[in-house]
Design a protein around this motif. Structure first.
Motif, PDB file in Angstrom:
ATOM      1  N   ILE A  83       0.882  -1.161   0.000  1.00 61.32           N
ATOM      2  CA  ILE A  83       0.000   0.000   0.000  1.00 61.32           C
ATOM      3  C   ILE A  83       0.918   1.207   0.000  1.00 61.32           C
ATOM      4  CG2 ILE A  83      -1.762   1.263   1.245  1.00 61.32           C
ATOM      5  CD1 ILE A  83      -2.505  -1.356   2.636  1.00 61.32           C
ATOM      6  N   ASP A  84       0.765   2.072  -0.986  1.00 64.48           N
ATOM      7  CA  ASP A  84       1.629   3.248  -1.028  1.00 64.48           C
ATOM      8  C   ASP A  84       0.794   4.519  -0.916  1.00 64.48           C
ATOM      9  OD1 ASP A  84       0.525   3.607  -3.524  1.00 64.48           O
ATOM     10  OD2 ASP A  84       2.311   2.937  -4.605  1.00 64.48           O
ATOM     11  N   ALA A  85       1.460   5.658  -0.967  1.00 70.01           N
ATOM     12  CA  ALA A  85       0.784   6.937  -0.766  1.00 70.01           C
ATOM     13  C   ALA A  85      -0.256   7.223  -1.837  1.00 70.01           C
ATOM     14  CB  ALA A  85       1.816   8.062  -0.714  1.00 70.01           C
ATOM     15  N   ASP A  86      -0.152   6.592  -3.001  1.00 71.29           N
ATOM     16  CA  ASP A  86      -1.170   6.766  -4.040  1.00 71.29           C
ATOM     17  C   ASP A  86      -2.466   6.055  -3.663  1.00 71.29           C
ATOM     18  OD1 ASP A  86       0.608   8.227  -5.564  1.00 71.29           O
ATOM     19  OD2 ASP A  86       1.278   6.476  -6.715  1.00 71.29           O
ATOM     20  N   ASP A  87      -2.373   5.002  -2.849  1.00 72.54           N
ATOM     21  CA  ASP A  87      -3.546   4.222  -2.467  1.00 72.54           C
ATOM     22  C   ASP A  87      -4.294   4.815  -1.278  1.00 72.54           C
ATOM     23  OD1 ASP A  87      -2.902   2.346  -4.430  1.00 72.54           O
ATOM     24  OD2 ASP A  87      -1.641   1.204  -3.054  1.00 72.54           O
ATOM     25  N   VAL A  88      -3.541   5.388  -0.333  1.00 77.60           N
ATOM     26  CA  VAL A  88      -4.145   5.869   0.907  1.00 77.60           C
ATOM     27  C   VAL A  88      -3.318   7.036   1.445  1.00 77.60           C
ATOM     28  CG1 VAL A  88      -2.870   4.295   2.402  1.00 77.60           C
ATOM     29  CG2 VAL A  88      -5.082   5.098   3.139  1.00 77.60           C
ATOM     30  N   ALA A  89      -3.961   7.951   2.152  1.00 78.74           N
ATOM     31  CA  ALA A  89      -3.248   9.069   2.770  1.00 78.74           C
ATOM     32  C   ALA A  89      -2.790   8.633   4.154  1.00 78.74           C
ATOM     33  CB  ALA A  89      -4.153  10.289   2.865  1.00 78.74           C
ATOM     34  N   PHE A  90      -1.519   8.352   4.298  1.00 81.37           N
ATOM     35  CA  PHE A  90      -0.986   7.923   5.589  1.00 81.37           C
ATOM     36  C   PHE A  90      -0.960   9.096   6.557  1.00 81.37           C
ATOM     37  CE2 PHE A  90       1.000   4.857   2.679  1.00 81.37           C
ATOM     38  CZ  PHE A  90       0.557   3.682   3.268  1.00 81.37           C
ATOM     39  N   GLY A  91      -1.352   8.839   7.800  1.00 84.15           N
ATOM     40  CA  GLY A  91      -1.279   9.864   8.826  1.00 84.15           C
ATOM     41  C   GLY A  91      -2.345  10.932   8.714  1.00 84.15           C
ATOM     42  N   GLY A  92      -3.347  10.723   7.896  1.00 88.50           N
ATOM     43  CA  GLY A  92      -4.417  11.695   7.767  1.00 88.50           C
ATOM     44  C   GLY A  92      -4.028  12.843   6.857  1.00 88.50           C
ATOM     45  N   THR A  93      -4.923  13.816   6.784  1.00 90.15           N
ATOM     46  CA  THR A  93      -4.695  14.935   5.878  1.00 90.15           C
ATOM     47  C   THR A  93      -4.273  16.193   6.616  1.00 90.15           C
ATOM     48  OG1 THR A  93      -7.045  15.475   5.997  1.00 90.15           O
ATOM     49  CG2 THR A  93      -6.335  14.059   4.179  1.00 90.15           C
ATOM     50  N   THR A  94      -4.280  16.183   7.920  1.00 91.38           N
ATOM     51  CA  THR A  94      -3.890  17.350   8.690  1.00 91.38           C
ATOM     52  C   THR A  94      -2.374  17.474   8.714  1.00 91.38           C
ATOM     53  OG1 THR A  94      -5.808  17.017  10.100  1.00 91.38           O
ATOM     54  CG2 THR A  94      -4.108  18.478  10.922  1.00 91.38           C
ATOM     55  N   ASP A  95      -1.884  18.671   8.451  1.00 88.99           N
ATOM     56  CA  ASP A  95      -0.437  18.901   8.490  1.00 88.99           C
ATOM     57  C   ASP A  95       0.017  18.945   9.941  1.00 88.99           C
ATOM     58  OD1 ASP A  95       2.190  19.560   8.003  1.00 88.99           O
ATOM     59  OD2 ASP A  95       1.756  21.684   7.685  1.00 88.99           O
ATOM     60  N   LYS A  96       0.874  18.025  10.308  1.00 91.15           N
ATOM     61  CA  LYS A  96       1.391  17.971  11.678  1.00 91.15           C
ATOM     62  C   LYS A  96       2.909  18.117  11.676  1.00 91.15           C
ATOM     63  CE  LYS A  96      -2.479  15.466  13.422  1.00 91.15           C
ATOM     64  NZ  LYS A  96      -3.182  14.263  13.276  1.00 91.15           N
ATOM     65  N   GLY A  97       3.395  18.917  10.733  1.00 94.80           N
ATOM     66  CA  GLY A  97       4.832  19.123  10.616  1.00 94.80           C
ATOM     67  C   GLY A  97       5.439  19.737  11.859  1.00 94.80           C
ATOM     68  N   TYR A  98       4.632  20.436  12.653  1.00 97.03           N
ATOM     69  CA  TYR A  98       5.142  21.048  13.875  1.00 97.03           C
ATOM     70  C   TYR A  98       5.636  20.012  14.882  1.00 97.03           C
ATOM     71  CZ  TYR A  98       0.621  19.684  15.792  1.00 97.03           C
ATOM     72  OH  TYR A  98      -0.475  18.957  16.188  1.00 97.03           O
ATOM     73  N   ARG A  99       5.246  18.761  14.697  1.00102.71           N
ATOM     74  CA  ARG A  99       5.681  17.698  15.609  1.00102.71           C
ATOM     75  C   ARG A  99       7.108  17.262  15.349  1.00102.71           C
ATOM     76  NH1 ARG A  99       0.605  13.526  16.069  1.00102.71           N
ATOM     77  NH2 ARG A  99      -0.880  15.002  16.911  1.00102.71           N
ATOM     78  N   TRP A 100       7.660  17.633  14.218  1.00102.74           N
ATOM     79  CA  TRP A 100       8.991  17.168  13.838  1.00102.74           C
ATOM     80  C   TRP A 100       9.990  18.300  13.967  1.00102.74           C
ATOM     81  CZ3 TRP A 100       8.766  12.146  13.598  1.00102.74           C
ATOM     82  CH2 TRP A 100       7.559  11.559  13.241  1.00102.74           C
ATOM     83  N   ALA A 101      11.141  18.002  14.517  1.00 97.60           N
ATOM     84  CA  ALA A 101      12.182  19.014  14.692  1.00 97.60           C
ATOM     85  C   ALA A 101      12.646  19.567  13.350  1.00 97.60           C
ATOM     86  CB  ALA A 101      13.367  18.418  15.450  1.00 97.60           C
TER      87      ALA A 101
END
Length: 105
Positions: free
Chosen positions: A57-75
């Protein structure tokens, strides 16, 4: 036929893909996997799976981690060039002054 091999180093660890073997049937694939992938490193168990049975299953098949941008969680999303909030700057100054006073006392 190609068989994918997954190796578990210690009991309780995850199985990780370590390679594949070419064999005509399951028993030969298990023997080849033990010889090629089970002897070189500490191994608790091996999974031997026909390549056709491994699903992807790749990113074309499903949106991993939802659609909300949570980039603030990563340093990696932290940008030190952005102006800091005034309260933070004031607080840093107050903390430095307090440390200086403690050192003088």
């Amino acid at each position: 036929m190609i068989w994918e091999v997954f190796r578990q180093e210690k009991q309780g660890d995850y199985h990780t893909h370590c390679g594949n073997v070419h064999a005509p049937d399951r028993e030969m694939a298990k023997q080849f996997a033990a010889i090629q992938h089970g002897r070189r490193k500490p191994t608790n168990s091996l999974w031997v799976v026909p390549k056709e049975e491994v699903g992807e299953i790749d990113a074309d098949d499903v949106a991993f981690g939802g659609t909300t941008d949570k980039g603030y969680r990563w340093a990696t999303s932290y940008n030190p060039d952005v102006d800091h909030a005034e309260e933070v700057v004031e607080s840093e100054g107050q903390q430095a002054e307090a440390e200086k006073q403690r050192g003088d006392a």
